[in-house]
Design a protein around this motif. Structure first.
Motif, PDB file in Angstrom:
ATOM      1  N   PRO A 260     -18.123  13.900 -12.066  1.00 35.36           N
ATOM      2  CA  PRO A 260     -19.099  13.481 -13.017  1.00 35.36           C
ATOM      3  C   PRO A 260     -18.928  12.575 -14.081  1.00 35.36           C
ATOM      4  O   PRO A 260     -17.618  12.735 -14.476  1.00 35.36           O
ATOM      5  N   GLY A 261     -19.587  11.616 -14.442  1.00 41.04           N
ATOM      6  CA  GLY A 261     -19.302  10.593 -15.437  1.00 41.04           C
ATOM      7  C   GLY A 261     -18.246   9.511 -14.845  1.00 41.04           C
ATOM      8  O   GLY A 261     -17.967   8.803 -15.452  1.00 41.04           O
ATOM      9  N   GLU A 262     -18.049   9.490 -13.729  1.00 44.32           N
ATOM     10  CA  GLU A 262     -17.260   8.563 -12.845  1.00 44.32           C
ATOM     11  C   GLU A 262     -17.823   7.074 -13.031  1.00 44.32           C
ATOM     12  O   GLU A 262     -19.082   6.896 -12.762  1.00 44.32           O
ATOM     13  N   LEU A 263     -17.248   6.146 -13.656  1.00 40.03           N
ATOM     14  CA  LEU A 263     -17.572   4.681 -13.656  1.00 40.03           C
ATOM     15  C   LEU A 263     -17.929   4.130 -12.413  1.00 40.03           C
ATOM     16  O   LEU A 263     -16.900   4.126 -11.307  1.00 40.03           O
ATOM     17  N   VAL A 264     -18.801   3.393 -12.198  1.00 40.36           N
ATOM     18  CA  VAL A 264     -19.162   2.476 -11.250  1.00 40.36           C
ATOM     19  C   VAL A 264     -18.110   1.333 -11.019  1.00 40.36           C
ATOM     20  O   VAL A 264     -17.630   1.059 -10.040  1.00 40.36           O
ATOM     21  N   ILE A 265     -18.026   0.714 -12.236  1.00 43.32           N
ATOM     22  CA  ILE A 265     -16.848  -0.462 -12.377  1.00 43.32           C
ATOM     23  C   ILE A 265     -15.726  -0.003 -12.980  1.00 43.32           C
ATOM     24  O   ILE A 265     -15.818   0.344 -14.188  1.00 43.32           O
ATOM     25  N   ARG A 266     -14.719   0.029 -12.496  1.00 45.29           N
ATOM     26  CA  ARG A 266     -13.565   0.756 -13.078  1.00 45.29           C
ATOM     27  C   ARG A 266     -12.308  -0.327 -13.297  1.00 45.29           C
ATOM     28  O   ARG A 266     -12.464  -1.359 -12.279  1.00 45.29           O
ATOM     29  N   SER A 267     -11.608  -0.422 -14.222  1.00 45.15           N
ATOM     30  CA  SER A 267     -10.402  -0.901 -14.273  1.00 45.15           C
ATOM     31  C   SER A 267      -9.498  -0.862 -12.954  1.00 45.15           C
ATOM     32  O   SER A 267      -9.384   0.002 -12.397  1.00 45.15           O
ATOM     33  N   ARG A 268      -8.238  -1.774 -12.979  1.00 48.94           N
ATOM     34  CA  ARG A 268      -7.420  -1.694 -11.924  1.00 48.94           C
ATOM     35  C   ARG A 268      -6.552  -0.582 -12.149  1.00 48.94           C
ATOM     36  O   ARG A 268      -6.234   0.185 -11.070  1.00 48.94           O
ATOM     37  N   GLN A 269      -6.483   0.066 -13.227  1.00 42.93           N
ATOM     38  CA  GLN A 269      -5.761   1.527 -13.165  1.00 42.93           C
ATOM     39  C   GLN A 269      -6.694   2.603 -12.927  1.00 42.93           C
ATOM     40  O   GLN A 269      -6.024   3.654 -12.410  1.00 42.93           O
ATOM     41  N   GLY A 270      -7.927   2.242 -12.517  1.00 44.09           N
ATOM     42  CA  GLY A 270      -8.712   3.280 -11.705  1.00 44.09           C
ATOM     43  C   GLY A 270      -9.546   4.075 -12.338  1.00 44.09           C
ATOM     44  O   GLY A 270     -10.311   4.795 -11.917  1.00 44.09           O
ATOM     45  N   SER A 271      -9.393   4.524 -13.783  1.00 44.27           N
ATOM     46  CA  SER A 271     -10.182   5.319 -14.400  1.00 44.27           C
ATOM     47  C   SER A 271     -10.887   4.744 -15.794  1.00 44.27           C
ATOM     48  O   SER A 271     -11.926   5.129 -16.099  1.00 44.27           O
ATOM     49  N   GLY A 272     -10.259   3.662 -16.416  1.00 41.84           N
ATOM     50  CA  GLY A 272     -10.486   3.182 -17.616  1.00 41.84           C
ATOM     51  C   GLY A 272     -11.599   2.338 -17.376  1.00 41.84           C
ATOM     52  O   GLY A 272     -12.106   1.865 -16.335  1.00 41.84           O
ATOM     53  N   LEU A 273     -12.237   1.839 -18.524  1.00 38.77           N
ATOM     54  CA  LEU A 273     -13.104   0.754 -18.676  1.00 38.77           C
ATOM     55  C   LEU A 273     -12.626  -0.717 -18.433  1.00 38.77           C
ATOM     56  O   LEU A 273     -11.523  -1.029 -18.862  1.00 38.77           O
ATOM     57  N   LEU A 274     -13.294  -1.280 -17.712  1.00 38.81           N
ATOM     58  CA  LEU A 274     -12.781  -2.631 -17.519  1.00 38.81           C
ATOM     59  C   LEU A 274     -13.005  -3.582 -18.705  1.00 38.81           C
ATOM     60  O   LEU A 274     -13.867  -3.420 -19.439  1.00 38.81           O
ATOM     61  N   ASP A 275     -11.657  -4.484 -18.805  1.00 43.99           N
ATOM     62  CA  ASP A 275     -11.895  -5.399 -20.206  1.00 43.99           C
ATOM     63  C   ASP A 275     -12.585  -6.555 -19.796  1.00 43.99           C
ATOM     64  O   ASP A 275     -12.188  -7.334 -18.889  1.00 43.99           O
ATOM     65  N   LEU A 276     -13.754  -6.886 -20.140  1.00 42.79           N
ATOM     66  CA  LEU A 276     -14.756  -7.929 -19.789  1.00 42.79           C
ATOM     67  C   LEU A 276     -14.094  -9.217 -20.149  1.00 42.79           C
ATOM     68  O   LEU A 276     -14.218 -10.239 -19.374  1.00 42.79           O
ATOM     69  N   ARG A 277     -13.405  -9.541 -21.364  1.00 44.06           N
ATOM     70  CA  ARG A 277     -12.673 -10.548 -21.580  1.00 44.06           C
ATOM     71  C   ARG A 277     -11.676 -11.094 -20.429  1.00 44.06           C
ATOM     72  O   ARG A 277     -11.577 -12.067 -19.987  1.00 44.06           O
ATOM     73  N   ALA A 278     -10.897 -10.116 -20.296  1.00 46.32           N
ATOM     74  CA  ALA A 278      -9.885 -10.377 -19.055  1.00 46.32           C
ATOM     75  C   ALA A 278     -10.517 -10.628 -18.032  1.00 46.32           C
ATOM     76  O   ALA A 278     -10.215 -11.457 -17.114  1.00 46.32           O
ATOM     77  N   TRP A 279     -11.453  -9.844 -17.416  1.00 48.51           N
ATOM     78  CA  TRP A 279     -12.148 -10.187 -16.085  1.00 48.51           C
ATOM     79  C   TRP A 279     -12.808 -11.722 -16.184  1.00 48.51           C
ATOM     80  O   TRP A 279     -12.781 -12.134 -15.057  1.00 48.51           O
ATOM     81  N   ARG A 280     -13.455 -11.994 -17.411  1.00 48.24           N
ATOM     82  CA  ARG A 280     -14.071 -13.207 -17.441  1.00 48.24           C
ATOM     83  C   ARG A 280     -12.889 -14.597 -17.137  1.00 48.24           C
ATOM     84  O   ARG A 280     -13.011 -15.431 -16.414  1.00 48.24           O
ATOM     85  N   LYS A 281     -11.529 -14.221 -17.600  1.00 41.47           N
ATOM     86  CA  LYS A 281     -10.624 -15.063 -17.617  1.00 41.47           C
ATOM     87  C   LYS A 281      -9.887 -15.103 -16.079  1.00 41.47           C
ATOM     88  O   LYS A 281      -9.607 -16.189 -15.456  1.00 41.47           O
ATOM     89  N   ARG A 282     -10.098 -14.110 -15.728  1.00 44.04           N
ATOM     90  CA  ARG A 282      -9.300 -13.891 -14.392  1.00 44.04           C
ATOM     91  C   ARG A 282     -10.263 -13.922 -13.035  1.00 44.04           C
ATOM     92  O   ARG A 282     -10.241 -15.077 -12.392  1.00 44.04           O
TER      93      ARG A 282
END
Length: 388
Positions: A260-282
């Motif tokens: 329950p509450g699991e994110l569709v788009i997750r960070s590389r760590q697996g559970s946290g929210l993705l950093d959009l700024r880092a994603w845009r750069k990378r």
């Protein structure tokens, strides 16, 4: 209330003393050279005491910078979103305090506001920021009016600077698919699909959970922005119709078991929210270079609106799918798209997306799993063509 005569430095002075602020107030005093001025001031203070909250306002001599930092900001900023606080803090520090901060509140009039706006324009203020700066100053001075520090808001009547807003850019389905294929991971490709084929704002896509993905719709009720999880931009929940290609992408990416509450788009760590700024750069910048496309993630949201309009959808439906506050917002942003769509035949979104995928992958068939059933792009193409 009293008027006291005394000598100071060989000169006769008159002190007016009074109590201000009710039970929690304090003694105040003011000195005059002439008895007539002291009596006039005493009569005015007495009259104000009789009128109470309905007495005429006397403009305050407090410096604008001190009022902004010591009163307005501590009192009002806790009620704002984090993005609003950051935006207004930048405008105050860059375009308001250096120009007007030294002025007393009573010295900030309509003429001074107009001159200040002209100065920041000549000093290199970006085209869209003078109106924002005036709006921030107006909000602060409006609070000063409510606190009886000013009789009126000097920003009222200062017109807006005409700004030519860039037309929203929409990519074609073939461009979107090139970007998807250029992404380094399936998760990144899925994020592109959510932006382009569901019209989600980037923060809405990052906050999306598997609980909000049903068989036919995406339920959008959260937004992740500036490190803060909150309601959507309009504060409303909406349901976005789930296109078949996007449904297949989600099914391919979905884990067998979801919490329950699991994110569709997750960070590389697996559970946290993705950093959009880092994603845009990378991921985003790399994919754009590989695909030879100059775009930003918000162009994908415009792509979804363009596809809906060219499919012949009414403006009310488009506004609801995009999460706009009203249909007027949709027309303001996409009037040129509606004009172009009237001159072209309608095009089914699903067929256009699937055709673009098929064009990039004609010589091989890649299976996509939905509810344990193997489906292929070819079968999806046949289904879309039969529907159209």
């Amino acid at each position: 209330m009293s008027v006291t005569k005394h000598k100071r430095g060989g000169r006769v002075r008159y002190d007016v003393r009074w109590w201000e602020g009710g039970r929690d107030g304090r003694h105040r005093s003011k000195t005059f050279d002439r008895r007539e001025d002291a009596d006039t001031f005493e009569a005015d203070i007495r009259r104000r005491g009789q009128l109470g909250a309905y007495a005429p306002v006397v403009p305050a001599g407090q410096p604008l910078e001190r009022f902004l930092r010591d009163e307005w900001w501590p009192r009002c900023s806790p009620l704002w979103a984090q993005s609003t606080r950051l935006q207004r803090a930048g405008i105050i520090d860059r375009w308001i305090v250096p120009y007007l901060g030294h002025l007393r509140l009573r010295d900030v009039g309509g003429e001074q506001v107009a001159e200040w706006r002209a100065r920041v324009l000549t000093d290199g203020c970006p085209a869209t920021q003078p109106n924002q700066a005036v709006a921030v100053l107006s909000a602060a001075l409006g609070e000063a009016v409510r606190n009886r520090k000013l009789p009126g808001n000097p920003c009222v009547g200062v017109g807006r600077v005409p700004v030519v807003v860039a037309r929203p850019r929409a990519l074609t389905p073939i461009d979107v698919e090139r970007l998807r294929r250029a992404m380094p991971t399936r998760r990144d490709a899925l994020l592109v699909s959510l932006l382009a084929y569901a019209g989600l704002r980037p923060g809405e896509a990052l906050a999306l959970t598997w609980d909000s993905v049903t068989g036919h719709v995406l339920v959008i009720d959260r937004n992740w922005t500036y490190g803060e999880l909150k309601l959507t931009k309009t504060g409303r929940r909406r349901a976005v119709d789930l296109l078949e290609p996007l449904r297949l992408d989600l099914a391919e990416h979905r884990p067998k078991l979801t919490r329950p509450g699991e994110l569709v788009i997750r960070s590389r760590q697996g559970s946290g929210l993705l950093d959009l700024r880092a994603w845009r750069k990378r991921a985003w910048a790399t994919a754009c270079d590989r695909a030879g496309i100059d775009a930003n993630p918000y162009d994908l949201r415009h792509t979804f609106a363009s596809l809906l309009i060219h499919e012949g959808r009414p403006v009310v439906y488009v506004a609801g799918q995009m999460g706009h506050a009203s249909s007027t917002t949709t027309l303001d942003h996409y009037a040129h798209v509606y004009a172009d769509a009237q001159l072209a035949p309608t095009a089914q979104m699903t067929a256009a997306i699937v055709a673009a995928r098929g064009e990039l992958d004609r010589n091989r068939v890649r299976p996509m799993y939905v509810d344990g059933t193997v489906r292929t792009l070819r079968s999806t193409i046949r289904t879309a063509e039969s529907r159209s």
